[in-house]
Each structure stands twice: as structure tokens, then as C-alpha cells.
Design an enzyme around this catalytic site. Structure first.
Site, PDB file in Angstrom:
ATOM      1  N   HIS A  12      -3.670 -46.715 -45.541  1.00  0.00           N
ATOM      2  CA  HIS A  12      -3.640 -47.538 -46.767  1.00  0.00           C
ATOM      3  C   HIS A  12      -3.265 -48.966 -46.393  1.00  0.00           C
ATOM      4  CE1 HIS A  12      -3.053 -47.594 -51.315  1.00  0.00           C
ATOM      5  NE2 HIS A  12      -2.776 -48.839 -50.932  1.00  0.00           N
ATOM      6  N   HIS A  14      -4.913 -52.915 -47.082  1.00  0.00           N
ATOM      7  CA  HIS A  14      -5.919 -53.762 -47.719  1.00  0.00           C
ATOM      8  C   HIS A  14      -6.318 -54.890 -46.770  1.00  0.00           C
ATOM      9  CE1 HIS A  14      -5.580 -52.205 -51.953  1.00  0.00           C
ATOM     10  NE2 HIS A  14      -4.448 -51.751 -51.441  1.00  0.00           N
ATOM     11  N   ASP A  16      -8.073 -57.461 -47.471  1.00  0.00           N
ATOM     12  CA  ASP A  16      -7.915 -58.743 -48.148  1.00  0.00           C
ATOM     13  C   ASP A  16      -6.455 -59.081 -48.424  1.00  0.00           C
ATOM     14  OD1 ASP A  16      -8.042 -56.537 -49.787  1.00  0.00           O
ATOM     15  OD2 ASP A  16      -9.390 -57.398 -51.264  1.00  0.00           O
ATOM     16  N   GLY A 170      -5.939 -51.857 -58.740  1.00  0.00           N
ATOM     17  CA  GLY A 170      -5.783 -52.895 -59.747  1.00  0.00           C
ATOM     18  C   GLY A 170      -4.816 -52.497 -60.843  1.00  0.00           C
ATOM     19  N   HIS A 197      -5.585 -45.208 -56.113  1.00  0.00           N
ATOM     20  CA  HIS A 197      -4.259 -45.722 -56.461  1.00  0.00           C
ATOM     21  C   HIS A 197      -3.840 -45.062 -57.781  1.00  0.00           C
ATOM     22  CE1 HIS A 197      -5.183 -48.947 -53.616  1.00  0.00           C
ATOM     23  NE2 HIS A 197      -3.984 -49.476 -53.795  1.00  0.00           N
ATOM     24  N   GLU A 200       1.589 -45.485 -59.447  1.00  0.00           N
ATOM     25  CA  GLU A 200       2.322 -46.655 -58.968  1.00  0.00           C
ATOM     26  C   GLU A 200       2.928 -47.402 -60.154  1.00  0.00           C
ATOM     27  OE1 GLU A 200       1.593 -50.509 -56.016  1.00  0.00           O
ATOM     28  OE2 GLU A 200      -0.119 -49.574 -57.009  1.00  0.00           O
ATOM     29  N   ASP A 279      -0.230 -54.144 -47.946  1.00  0.00           N
ATOM     30  CA  ASP A 279      -0.706 -55.524 -47.770  1.00  0.00           C
ATOM     31  C   ASP A 279       0.224 -56.251 -46.803  1.00  0.00           C
ATOM     32  OD1 ASP A 279      -2.857 -55.642 -49.923  1.00  0.00           O
ATOM     33  OD2 ASP A 279      -1.127 -54.984 -51.092  1.00  0.00           O
TER      34      ASP A 279
END
Length: 333
Positions: A12, A14, A16, A170, A197, A200, A279
Site C-alpha cells: 500500500h 501511493h 503520487d 478518496g 480503502h 479509514e 504516502d
């Protein structure tokens, strides 16, 4: 601590959300972008989290300058390539990098299909040059709604042979999984794996919906599963992987601190939970940090940390032969 005799894998992460500060500065200068600062320390607070944010969407706002410098295919290919180089630097043997072509395209009004092509090209070049095995996971950004997600899925399906799985990310609280049922049916029909996801910033019902409506084989975060004993049992019995992200969950204020994180509970319950960075460019961490600093603070024993490392390989979207090859490679170190 990381067991060097086992493969080190991340599921997991990202792409970006893993853009180097140096790259943001370089691209900002090259394309005359109005960056908030033109030195590392000046830029850092605009991109990286130093204090807990008031929620997931506030954390996501930190992506702004990462996506702003994605001005064209060359910039995206560079960022994708550097992602793989950073995996090598952290000592990873395998990673699944996920990305949302719509989210990456938005700031500069790019074609999501061209974004996908640039990511595929950059990651393939990085995997070749640095010897790290990488698979790509496409993300549908639920925040833009089902119609935009349909166009995003079309962009990903155009490169279907280079994508391993589909994810939904998102604004979980306001865009429920059931709105995207048809999108994920198309993904499964394409032969892709499914990770979502969930749990969360919404409750256990969001995780149940990801499992029942989207066919999730793994769940990203799954924090709120701890509130539902029946769900914990289901995750364990059906060997659903949980992609835990300790530091990220503290920084989004989804948990108040490491000690409050349910990862230890998941592992004690026999759930196939793994350690991940989410991230790393925003959280300013590496995967070794999650193993060596965050996991002990979350109360994990050495054996539980090792089990999380085992779980990452077990729940990776790889064939049995590919997993064996990674194990044999690690054993030779």
C-alpha cells in the site's frame, strides 16, 4: 525489526504520494511554477506532514504540489521511475505501487490515459534498472463521483495488461462503495485483483460493503474493523489481507497515537495484516521506519513484526511461483 531472510514487500504505497521534494523543486523551476518556496526546508511544510491533520481529506490536501508538478508525460515518467529507485534504496524486494490517473491529471488537465501510459513506462524502466519487482494498482478516485470514475477506469483498462489490481480511494465517508459496483465488476472481468480503502474514515459497514459489493481481496487501512467482532472473524477466516499504515493513520487523526492502532489486535486475531507507508513523501517516512520505529510503538512484539512481513508476501498479488522466487532470492542474502 526486518528479517533479512524474508523478502521485504510493500502493498500500500501511493506513487503520487511519493514524490521527492527535490523533484518538486526541480520541476517547479523548469516549468516556472509558482511554488510556495524554492528551497527544501521552505517547501517541506507545504508538502510533508509535521503534525496530525484533522482528517483524511486534510491529509490529501498535502498532495497539491506533488500533482502540480505533473505537467506532462515526461514529468510523470520521471516521478514513476524515481519511485522505483526509492524502493531500491529502502531495501525492498517487491512493491505494489498504486496511482489514480484522474487525480494525477487534474491539476494540469492531462489525459488520464496518457498519465497511465507514462506511469507504466516509468515504472517499467525503474524495475529494469534497479532490479525491484513492481506491480501497478489503478485507483478510482471516489471523490469525483461514479461518472468520472468510469472514465478513469476506461483509461486504466486501455493498459489492462500492465495493471494488476483496482482500488477505490478518496472521500470514503461521502462516496460509498456500492456506487462503484459496476466499475469493479468490469475490473474483475478484466482479470484484476481488488483492494479497497475502507474503514479509514467510515465504520465497519464500509468494509462489509467493499467485501460484498466490490469483491475486495484486501482492505486498505480497515481501522474500524476492530469495532465489529464478526468482521474480525470474517477477515481472518477468509484470509482477507489488511494493508495497515501506522504513521499515516496517526497523521490523519484516524487514531490518536501508535499505541491506539488496531494492528496488534488484527495480528492477534490471525488476520493477514501487513506494514505499509501509504504516502511516504507526505509522511516523510520509509518502510524500514514503519518496521523499526512505528511497529514497536504500536505494541507489536518482534514475532508479530516478523509475521507482518510474512503476511505482506502471502497477500501480495503474485503467483505462487513468483512468491517462491522472492523467498529464494531473500534466502541467498
Amino acid at each position: 525489526m526486518i528479517d533479512p531472510r524474508l523478502p521485504l514487500a510493500e502493498l500500500h504505497r501511493h506513487l503520487d504520494g511519493a514524490v521527492r521534494l527535490e523533484t518538486i523543486l526541480d520541476l517547479g523551476r523548469r516549468y516556472n511554477l509558482p511554488l510556495p518556496a524554492f528551497d527544501l526546508e521552505g517547501l517541506r511544510p507545504h508538502v510533508q506532514v509535521t503534525d496530525p491533520q484533522p482528517g483524511v481529506m486534510a491529509f490529501i490536501a498535502k498532495f497539491h504540489w506533488m500533482t502540480a508538478v505533473m505537467v506532462n508525460g515526461d514529468a510523470i515518467r520521471r516521478i514513476a521511475y524515481e519511485n522505483v529507485e526509492d524502493l531500491k534504496r529502502e531495501g525492498l524486494d517487491y512493491a505494489e505501487l498504486r496511482f489514480s490517473p484522474w487525480f494525477m491529471a487534474e491539476a494540469n488537465r492531462l489525459d488520464p490515459q496518457a498519465v497511465t501510459e507514462a506511469v507504466v513506462d516509468g515504472v517499467a524502466a525503474g524495475a529494469r534498472d534497479f532490479g525491484v519487482r513492481v506491480r501497478l494498482i489503478g485507483i478510482l478516485s471516489r471523490t469525483y463521483g461514479p461518472e468520472s470514475a468510469r472514465r478513469e477506469l476506461d483509461a486504466l483498462l486501455h493498459h489492462r495488461d500492465h495493471i494488476t489490481a483496482l482500488d477505490l480511494a478518496g472521500d470514503e465517508a461521502n462516496f460509498p462503495a456500492e456506487w462503484f459496483r459496476d466499475h469493479f465488476r468490469r475490473a474483475r472481468d478484466a482479470g484484476w485483483h481488488i483492494t479497497v480503502h475502507a474503514g479509514e474514515s467510515a465504520g465497519p459497514e464500509s468494509i462489509w460493503s467493499a467485501l460484498r459489493n466490490l469483491g475486495a481481496e484486501r482492505i486498505g487501512h480497515a481501522l474500524r474493523a476492530a469495532e465489529d467482532p464478526a468482521l474480525l472473524d470474517y477477515l481472518a477466516e477468509h484470509r482477507i489481507g489488511v494493508e495497515s499504515c501506522l504513521t499515516s493513520n496517526v497523521q490523519t487523526s484516524c487514531v490518536p497515537d501508535y499505541a491506539s492502532h488496531p494492528l496488534k489486535t488484527f495480528l492477534e486475531h490471525g488476520i493477514l495484516a501487513s506494514l505499509n507507508t501509504d504516502d511516504p513523501g507526505i509522511s516523510a517516512i520509509t518502510l524500514p521506519y514503519e518496521y523499526e520505529v512505528a511497529a514497536p510503538q504500536a505494541g507489536l512484539t518482534d514475532e508479530q513484526i516478523r509475521q507482518a512481513q510474512v503476511n505482506a508476501l502471502e497477500t501480495a498479488f503474485l503467483s505462487a511461483e513468483e512468491k517462491r522466487a522472492l523467498q529464494e532470492q531473500a534466502a541467498k542474502r
